[in-house]
Design a protein around this motif. Structure first.
Motif, PDB file in Angstrom:
ATOM      1  N   ASN A 145      -5.597  -5.292  -0.146  1.00  0.00           N
ATOM      2  CA  ASN A 145      -5.775  -5.605  -1.567  1.00  0.00           C
ATOM      3  C   ASN A 145      -5.009  -4.655  -2.489  1.00  0.00           C
ATOM      4  N   LYS A 147      -5.335  -1.366  -2.714  1.00  0.00           N
ATOM      5  CA  LYS A 147      -6.007  -0.093  -2.937  1.00  0.00           C
ATOM      6  C   LYS A 147      -5.724   0.855  -1.772  1.00  0.00           C
ATOM      7  N   LEU A 165     -11.844   5.194  -2.827  1.00  0.00           N
ATOM      8  CA  LEU A 165     -10.808   4.171  -2.987  1.00  0.00           C
ATOM      9  C   LEU A 165     -10.018   4.440  -4.256  1.00  0.00           C
ATOM     10  N   TYR A 166      -8.685   4.414  -4.125  1.00  0.00           N
ATOM     11  CA  TYR A 166      -7.816   4.580  -5.287  1.00  0.00           C
ATOM     12  C   TYR A 166      -7.263   3.222  -5.689  1.00  0.00           C
ATOM     13  N   SER A 167      -7.354   2.898  -6.972  1.00  0.00           N
ATOM     14  CA  SER A 167      -6.828   1.631  -7.487  1.00  0.00           C
ATOM     15  C   SER A 167      -5.564   1.895  -8.297  1.00  0.00           C
TER      16      SER A 167
END
Length: 207
Positions: A145, A147, A165-167
């Motif tokens: 996705n 991320k 999680l890094y977006s």
């Protein structure tokens, strides 16, 4: 006076052909030629199209293609990171930038929570969101996705089980499920369903 003769009233007369090969009919005083075989056309070979020659790879609008010489691999200098760090993670993002996360700030092994983005188009680093937990020697995995999963690592000698999680869309980190066992640099594998697992551990579904 006798009535004029018609063709129907005349009887065909025959006489011997001059060449002696047979008889020829005479009607109305004109000889009827003996039928002969109808000449047939002699078959001729059908012309075939001449194949168009394929240009050689060296032909390009009438000019020889340039010769490409492979140069040995080499490093070039680029911009420097904002924070000096060791044992950080580096992840290539879908937008072409590189996420640099965590690491240790000195020989004490104390971790960093600060992160940076490297832009190859400008050769510079810029600040992005910070992790909730300072960590070095963590693992970073790009998910389907887009991320990035940052998991495990250590801080001042203490192994961590937490994960984040890094977006890239928001430039921020958010907490997610923790590892079953605290670990550093544990290889992680993710399939298209976003289920990640580490050897000897328990797989967890990550958003």
């Amino acid at each position: 006076m006798l009535p004029p003769e018609t063709v129907s009233n005349r009887e065909p007369h025959t006489h011997e052909h001059p060449d002696g090969n047979g008889l020829a009919d005479i009607r109305d005083g004109l000889p009827i030629p003996t039928p002969t075989d109808t000449p047939t056309d002699t078959p001729t070979d059908t012309p075939t199209d001449t194949p168009t020659p394929t240009p050689t790879p060296t032909e390009s609008f009438g000019k020889p293609a340039p010769v490409r010489t492979l140069l040995p691999a080499q490093f070039n200098t680029t911009g420097s990171m904002i924070r000096a760090r060791d044992s950080q993670t580096a992840t290539l993002l879908p937008n072409g930038k590189v996420l640099i996360a965590g690491g240790s700030k000195d020989n004490s092994g104390a971790g960093l929570n600060a992160s940076e983005l490297y832009d190859p188009s400008t050769g510079t680093f810029s600040v992005t969101g910070s992790m909730a937990h300072a960590r070095s020697s963590a693992t970073a995995t790009l998910l389907p996705n887009g991320k990035v999963l940052i998991a495990g690592g250590q801080d001042a000698g203490t192994e961590l089980a937490s994960a984040e999680l890094y977006s890239p869309m928001t430039g921020t980190f958010s907490p997610t499920g923790s590892l079953a066992t605290a670990a550093t640099r544990t290889p992680r594998h993710c399939c298209p369903t976003a289920r990640c697992s580490s050897p000897g551990g328990t797989g967890q579904r990550l958003g």
